[in-house]
Design a protein around this motif. Structure first.
Motif: not given
Length: 98
Positions: A54-69
């Motif tokens: 769910x975290x992987x597909x959610x738009x909320x991230x610790x690091x902005x989405x262009x970086x998928x680390x």
């Protein structure tokens, strides 16, 4: 070779590396489906895996989405936890069968 060409090559190599990593991770996620149906694996390990998906597909991230680390790291940790729980669950079963 000018600076623009060098950055283009670096960007292409990084994008290719991320694509390969994502493909390997996707294969590992699909192979984990069998472990999710195993009754011997604790529910919290299964829930951790689904929370990572769910975290992987959610738009909320610790690091902005262009970086998928962060997405890849969290999903890899969840897969590692799931596989560790599966190997721990198999060990007592194998000892009882022997």
């Amino acid at each position: 070779m000018d600076a623009t060409t060098a950055w283009l090559i670096v960007g292409t190599v990084v994008a290719a590396g991320l694509a390969v990593t994502a493909a390997v991770l996707l294969v590992r996620v699909f192979s984990a489906r069998r472990l999710l149906r195993d009754a011997g694996i604790p529910l919290h390990d299964k829930a951790l895996f689904w929370a990572a998906v769910v975290y992987t597909v959610s738009p909320v991230d610790l690091i902005p989405d262009p970086v998928y680390l962060d997405d890849i790291g969290i999903l890899l940790l969840a897969l590692r936890s799931l596989h560790a729980a599966a190997s721990a669950a198999r060990t007592p079963k194998e000892l009882d069968a022997a």
